[in-house]
Each structure stands twice: as structure tokens, then as C-alpha cells.
Design a protein around this motif. Structure first.
Motif, short mmCIF file in Angstrom:
data_model
loop_
_atom_site.label_atom_id
_atom_site.label_comp_id
_atom_site.label_asym_id
_atom_site.label_seq_id
_atom_site.Cartn_x
_atom_site.Cartn_y
_atom_site.Cartn_z
N ARG A 49 -7.58 1.80 12.31
CA ARG A 49 -9.07 1.40 12.05
C ARG A 49 -8.80 -0.26 11.35
NH1 ARG A 49 -9.86 4.61 8.22
NH2 ARG A 49 -9.52 3.37 6.27
N VAL A 50 -7.74 -0.43 10.85
CA VAL A 50 -7.73 -1.66 10.20
C VAL A 50 -6.98 -2.65 11.10
CG1 VAL A 50 -6.88 -3.11 8.17
CG2 VAL A 50 -7.94 -0.72 7.79
N PHE A 95 0.84 6.13 8.04
CA PHE A 95 -0.76 6.18 8.05
C PHE A 95 -1.62 5.65 9.16
CE2 PHE A 95 1.35 5.03 3.83
CZ PHE A 95 0.85 6.23 2.92
N ARG A 101 -3.92 6.72 11.06
CA ARG A 101 -5.37 6.45 11.12
C ARG A 101 -5.91 5.31 10.48
NH1 ARG A 101 -7.93 11.25 12.67
NH2 ARG A 101 -6.75 13.03 12.76
N LEU A 102 -5.26 4.86 9.18
CA LEU A 102 -5.50 3.47 8.58
C LEU A 102 -5.05 2.42 9.39
CD1 LEU A 102 -6.82 2.17 6.13
CD2 LEU A 102 -4.61 2.51 5.18
#
Length: 275
Positions: free
Chosen positions: A264-265, A258, A260-261
Motif C-alpha cells: 500500500r505504501v 509486513f 500488505r503495508l
């Protein structure tokens, strides 16, 4: 704390070469292997530090060791050092490719010389040392230990040259492992997480100078002694891959499946941009 009693005799009288052996993980591993009865050849850039460490090993651990000033980025320097190791000890049973440098700067701002220097030490340094030692390692069915990084699994912002050098190590040594399959030589890639060493304190910046700023806050940091102990235990078992990252397994899976997650996180936090 270092252990006082060692029942295992696997490395007793074995010849272990450690690059970047005067500080951090390298120094901790030198001490651990000395406690296990190994004979040490320590390669580093500071002869004074090398001499001091060799005296410490002799006085406190009754260990046989030599300290050789060597720039692993220079193949001729490496060849001379390995020749001296062979003259002194007669062979090499384990090579630990530990020497490394890092940087902290954006790709766009980083001078090309920084990329070249990081690759010269981190990647070509390991290549030079392995080339020079391989014949003896094959003869003695020894081990090659390569210090990679958690960046082999997850990207770290502002460390593009460092990340690239660690990926290159995986490509080189995974291939070498297959090419020498059946020879009796083990290749172990080690991927520590953030560790309390001088690596970050001496990071290069965009123009190639050493940073004047304190290390970024990155959360939990491992002790070099704990990493050295894990490497020692992995070498006893002749492991192929040793992942010691203090970025837990869920973060590594997030980065892979994942992305992209993850970006971002977690990416800002593990890159030191957030507490």
C-alpha cells in the motif's frame, strides 16, 4: 571518479570475463578491473562498441583485453566465445554474469515471447556462461559474480518477467554455491538498486518492442561507477551476497514482514508510479 592509485594486487594479471560489458555497470566494472591490472574478456552484442572499448583500455589503461561479440542466450555462441578466451588467456579467474534486459508491462498484456526473451538473457545467459567457464574456474579457484537486483527482495510492478528471472538466478547460484563448497570457487550474488544505465531506457514493452517512453521517475539513482567499485571491493573479500539497493533496509524489512503495508505504501513508489 576512478581512483588513480591501486595498492591491491589481487587481480593483477587475472583473467576476468564480463558479459554485457560495453555499457552501464558492465562497462564500469571492466574499467575498474582494468585499473586493478586484470586481463579482460568482454562479451557483448555490438562488435563496434567492443572494438572501441578494447582500444580505450589499451590506450588509456595499458590493459590487455579482447572484445567478443556474443549473444549469451545462445549456448553455442557462448561456448565459442569461452573457447576463444581460453585460447587467448589460458584460463578464467572471474566470470561476471552482468548481461541483462528488462521490460515494463502488465503480466496479462505481456506477450509470451517477452517472458521467454527476458529469461533467455537474464537467467539462461548466466547459466550458459557459467557452464562454459566452470571447469576453468574450478581449476583456478576463481569467482563467479552474478548481477541480480533489488527485485530479489522486493517485487516491482509491471516487471513480472524481470522479477522472475532474478529470483531464478538466486535459486540457481545459491544451489551451485553449496554444490561446489570446498572447491575454492566463490559465488557472489550482487543486488544493486536503481542505477543510471541504459537498461530502463531499452526496456521491452508488452509486444516485445523497445519502449519509446522515457524511464519512470524512481527517485535516487546510483552511478554505475559506484556500483562497480562496490562489486570490486566485494570480490576482494569474496563475499557471498552484496546488497547495494538504494531502497533502504527498512523498506526491505517491510516487504518481508509486513507485505500488505509495503504494497500500500511503498510498492507504487519504488515501481515508479509515484514521485
Amino acid at each position: 571518479m576512478y581512483r588513480k592509485v591501486f595498492a591491491n594486487k589481487v587481480f593483477e594479471r587475472k583473467v576476468v570475463v564480463v558479459t554485457g560489458g560495453c555499457s552501464g555497470i558492465g562497462r564500469a566494472l571492466v574499467l575498474r578491473m582494468a585499473q586493478a591490472g586484470a586481463r579482460l574478456a568482454i562479451l557483448d552484442l555490438d562488435q563496434h562498441e567492443l572494438d572501441s572499448l578494447v582500444r580505450h583500455l589499451a590506450d588509456h589503461l595499458n590493459a590487455e583485453a579482447i572484445g567478443l561479440r556474443c549473444d549469451v542466450a545462445d549456448p553455442e555462441d557462448v561456448n565459442r566465445a569461452m573457447e576463444r578466451v581460453l585460447e587467448r588467456f589460458g584460463g578464467i579467474d572471474m566470470l561476471v554474469n552482468n548481461a541483462g534486459i528488462t521490460h515494463r508491462s502488465t503480466f496479462a498484456e505481456t506477450d509470451l515471447r517477452v517472458f521467454q526473451r527476458v529469461m533467455a538473457v537474464n537467467y539462461f545467459g548466466a547459466l550458459h556462461c557459467t557452464k562454459a567457464a566452470l571447469s576453468s574456474l574450478l581449476e583456478r579457484q576463481g569467482q563467479i559474480v552474478v548481477l541480480s537486483s533489488l527485485s530479489g527482495f522486493t517485487p516491482l510492478l509491471y516487471r513480472s518477467a524481470y522479477n522472475a528471472s532474478k529470483h531464478a538466478l538466486h535459486g540457481l547460484f545459491d544451489t551451485l554455491r553449496y554444490e561446489i563448497k570446498g572447491s575454492g570457487v566463490n559465488v557472489m550474488l550482487v543486488c544493486p538498486g536503481f542505477t543510471a544505465t541504459d537498461l530502463r531506457k531499452n526496456a521491452l514493452v508488452a509486444d516485445g518492442s523497445v519502449t519509446r517512453h522515457p524511464p519512470l521517475a524512481i527517485g535516487k539513482v546510483a552511478a554505475p561507477q559506484d556500483v562497480a567499485e562496490a562489486i570490486y571491493q566485494g570480490a576482494l573479500r569474496r563475499r557471498r551476497l552484496l546488497v547495494l539497493s538504494n531502497i533502504d533496509w527498512r523498506a526491505r524489512l517491510l516487504a518481508r514482514y509486513f507485505p500488505r503495508l509495503f504494497e500500500r505504501v511503498l510498492l507504487p513508489r519504488i515501481s515508479g508510479l509515484k514521485p
